[in-house]
Design an enzyme around this catalytic site. Structure first.
Site, PDB file in Angstrom:
ATOM      1  N   ASN A  18       0.844  -1.192   0.000  1.00 27.71           N
ATOM      2  CA  ASN A  18       0.000   0.000   0.000  1.00 27.71           C
ATOM      3  C   ASN A  18       0.875   1.236   0.000  1.00 27.71           C
ATOM      4  O   ASN A  18       1.893   1.269   0.701  1.00 27.71           O
ATOM      5  CB  ASN A  18      -0.901   0.061   1.242  1.00 27.71           C
ATOM      6  CG  ASN A  18      -2.019  -0.947   1.210  1.00 27.71           C
ATOM      7  OD1 ASN A  18      -2.629  -1.189   0.176  1.00 27.71           O
ATOM      8  ND2 ASN A  18      -2.294  -1.551   2.356  1.00 27.71           N
ATOM      9  N   GLY A  47       2.271  -6.573   4.253  1.00 27.91           N
ATOM     10  CA  GLY A  47       3.226  -7.521   3.682  1.00 27.91           C
ATOM     11  C   GLY A  47       4.541  -6.873   3.327  1.00 27.91           C
ATOM     12  O   GLY A  47       5.617  -7.399   3.656  1.00 27.91           O
ATOM     13  N   GLU A 145      -4.105  -8.876   4.404  1.00 28.20           N
ATOM     14  CA  GLU A 145      -4.407  -7.737   3.523  1.00 28.20           C
ATOM     15  C   GLU A 145      -4.481  -8.113   2.049  1.00 28.20           C
ATOM     16  O   GLU A 145      -4.602  -7.222   1.212  1.00 28.20           O
ATOM     17  CB  GLU A 145      -3.379  -6.612   3.719  1.00 28.20           C
ATOM     18  CG  GLU A 145      -3.709  -5.738   4.905  1.00 28.20           C
ATOM     19  CD  GLU A 145      -2.856  -4.475   4.957  1.00 28.20           C
ATOM     20  OE1 GLU A 145      -3.274  -3.530   5.631  1.00 28.20           O
ATOM     21  OE2 GLU A 145      -1.777  -4.440   4.347  1.00 28.20           O
ATOM     22  N   ASN A 190      -2.047  -9.020  17.662  1.00 28.42           N
ATOM     23  CA  ASN A 190      -2.029  -8.082  18.775  1.00 28.42           C
ATOM     24  C   ASN A 190      -3.249  -8.362  19.654  1.00 28.42           C
ATOM     25  O   ASN A 190      -3.988  -9.333  19.426  1.00 28.42           O
ATOM     26  CB  ASN A 190      -1.963  -6.630  18.294  1.00 28.42           C
ATOM     27  CG  ASN A 190      -3.197  -6.183  17.528  1.00 28.42           C
ATOM     28  OD1 ASN A 190      -4.258  -6.820  17.574  1.00 28.42           O
ATOM     29  ND2 ASN A 190      -3.087  -5.087  16.810  1.00 28.42           N
ATOM     30  N   THR A 234       1.309  -9.681  20.732  1.00 25.73           N
ATOM     31  CA  THR A 234       2.012  -8.417  20.954  1.00 25.73           C
ATOM     32  C   THR A 234       1.104  -7.498  21.767  1.00 25.73           C
ATOM     33  O   THR A 234      -0.064  -7.307  21.447  1.00 25.73           O
ATOM     34  CB  THR A 234       2.412  -7.770  19.630  1.00 25.73           C
ATOM     35  OG1 THR A 234       1.266  -7.589  18.796  1.00 25.73           O
ATOM     36  CG2 THR A 234       3.422  -8.645  18.890  1.00 25.73           C
ATOM     37  N   GLY A 239       4.898  -5.287  26.010  1.00 27.58           N
ATOM     38  CA  GLY A 239       5.788  -6.284  25.437  1.00 27.58           C
ATOM     39  C   GLY A 239       5.057  -7.356  24.654  1.00 27.58           C
ATOM     40  O   GLY A 239       4.143  -7.065  23.878  1.00 27.58           O
ATOM     41  N   ASP A 268       5.764   7.221  16.187  1.00 30.46           N
ATOM     42  CA  ASP A 268       4.792   6.781  15.184  1.00 30.46           C
ATOM     43  C   ASP A 268       4.693   5.265  15.284  1.00 30.46           C
ATOM     44  O   ASP A 268       5.647   4.552  14.979  1.00 30.46           O
ATOM     45  CB  ASP A 268       5.259   7.205  13.786  1.00 30.46           C
ATOM     46  CG  ASP A 268       4.304   6.799  12.676  1.00 30.46           C
ATOM     47  OD1 ASP A 268       3.351   6.037  12.948  1.00 30.46           O
ATOM     48  OD2 ASP A 268       4.510   7.225  11.529  1.00 30.46           O
ATOM     49  N   ASP A 274       4.176  -4.798  12.189  1.00 32.63           N
ATOM     50  CA  ASP A 274       4.827  -5.367  11.011  1.00 32.63           C
ATOM     51  C   ASP A 274       6.329  -5.534  11.237  1.00 32.63           C
ATOM     52  O   ASP A 274       6.929  -6.514  10.795  1.00 32.63           O
ATOM     53  CB  ASP A 274       4.576  -4.485   9.787  1.00 32.63           C
ATOM     54  CG  ASP A 274       3.099  -4.382   9.462  1.00 32.63           C
ATOM     55  OD1 ASP A 274       2.355  -5.319   9.782  1.00 32.63           O
ATOM     56  OD2 ASP A 274       2.691  -3.355   8.886  1.00 32.63           O
ATOM     57  N   ALA A 306      11.388   0.819  15.591  1.00 30.90           N
ATOM     58  CA  ALA A 306      10.605   1.292  14.446  1.00 30.90           C
ATOM     59  C   ALA A 306       9.660   2.424  14.838  1.00 30.90           C
ATOM     60  O   ALA A 306       9.363   3.303  14.013  1.00 30.90           O
ATOM     61  CB  ALA A 306       9.809   0.142  13.832  1.00 30.90           C
TER      62      ALA A 306
END
Length: 327
Positions: A18, A47, A145, A190, A234, A239, A268, A274, A306
């Protein structure tokens, strides 16, 4: 249909691309409100994010996905090449490349709307044509997705080849029936995704917000209801929680345990999940005799780092950045 090229591979990712269109604002607008914000755009898709995360951790990655014949698609193909990812694209003449609208607030929380486009046109036939690539991988990683039939075919091919299968059940499917779960070795939901699976596949209603403080034995019992050998939940700032079926502990001493989140300053959170799944796949492909817990610790650090950078695929940290930060 292009034929597969058999090459050595650590991780094969079958999933989405995307283009992310991102607006940052101090507070999320309420319905009917207009707020000023700052705009940016960059590569994403669950992905592709995961493929970049794995590649930047030193894994040899093959990515199987679909693009429209448009400017976004051409840019995605060029970016995959620049990242060293061996991409096997299904080019769609009648669908746009996938895209996503993302709104971020000052705390780094996000709201996301996805236009799937070509991702939902990814065909089982295209995945089948990449059989040799899947056979060559150590780990095969999928998500939700792209077209479910394509995901199912990828997992089935991986199971036939005896490869490790990692499935990230995101985003939750409204018609989730659990049919993919018997093909999965490691599941990485999650809190929201886990409780959705529990409700749809095990008939258990749970509050996602309660998982982070639930006793380990109770959470382990819930994870075992899904029938997947290893479930890794997750939990954001709390953690990750690992639940193994007793006969399959991947070298771990305990069947259930928690791994704390890395200490970071989130900016962010868009691609954190991912980053976790992609780096976990890379770590499992490269683990040798190390216990599973080592791979989980690595993945939590990648996911945490990240969140300190903006964007999705662009925010995936390199192996060198990880070493510099955590040693």
């Amino acid at each position: 249909m292009p034929e597969s090229r058999a090459v050595a591979c650590d991780v094969a990712v079958v999933g989405s691309y995307n283009q992310d269109f991102v607006w940052r604002t101090d507070h999320f607008p309420v319905p009917g409100e207009t707020r000023l914000g700052r705009f940016s755009t960059g590569p994403g898709g669950k992905g592709f994010n995961q493929a970049v995360a794995a590649a930047r951790q030193g894994a040899k990655v093959i990515f199987i996905g679909a693009l429209g014949r448009d400017a976004i698609g051409q840019g995605a193909a060029a970016l995959a090449h620049a990242e060293g990812i061996d991409a096997r694209w299904q080019w769609c003449e009648d669908q746009p490349s996938g895209n996503a609208a993302i709104v971020l607030d000052a705390a780094g929380q996000n709201l996301i709307v996805v236009g799937s486009g070509a991702n939902l046109a990814l065909s089982p036939a295209h995945v089948e044509a990449q059989r040799a690539a899947i056979d060559a991988a150590r780990v095969v990683l999928t998500q939700h997705e792209v077209a479910p039939d394509a995901t199912g075919r990828a997992l089935a091919l991986a199971r036939e080849a005896g490869r490790i299968t990692v499935h990230n059940p995101a985003p939750p499917l409204a018609d989730e029936d659990g049919s993919l779960l018997p093909l999965v070795d490691v599941l990485t939901p999650n809190e929201t995704e886990f409780t959705h699976l529990l409700a749809r596949c095990a008939g258990v209603a749970m509050d996602a917000g309660a998982l982070g403080v639930m006793a380990d034995d109770a959470l382990h019992a819930l994870a075992r209801r899904l029938g997947v050998p290893t479930v890794v939940i997750t939990l954001g700032a709390a953690g990750a929680f690992v639940s193994h079926a007793d006969p399959a502990r991947w070298g771990d001493a305990r069947a259930a345990y928690r791994v704390p989140a890395a200490r970071v300053q989130p900016r962010d959170t868009t691609g954190a999940g991912d980053a976790f799944s992609g780096s976990l796949a890379a770590a499992l492909a490269q683990r040798g005799e190390a216990p599973f817990a080592t791979a989980i610790t690595h993945a939590t650090r990648v996911a945490g780092l990240a969140t300190e950078s903006p964007g999705a695929a662009d925010a995936m940290p390199t192996r060198e950045a990880l070493r510099e930060r955590f040693g």
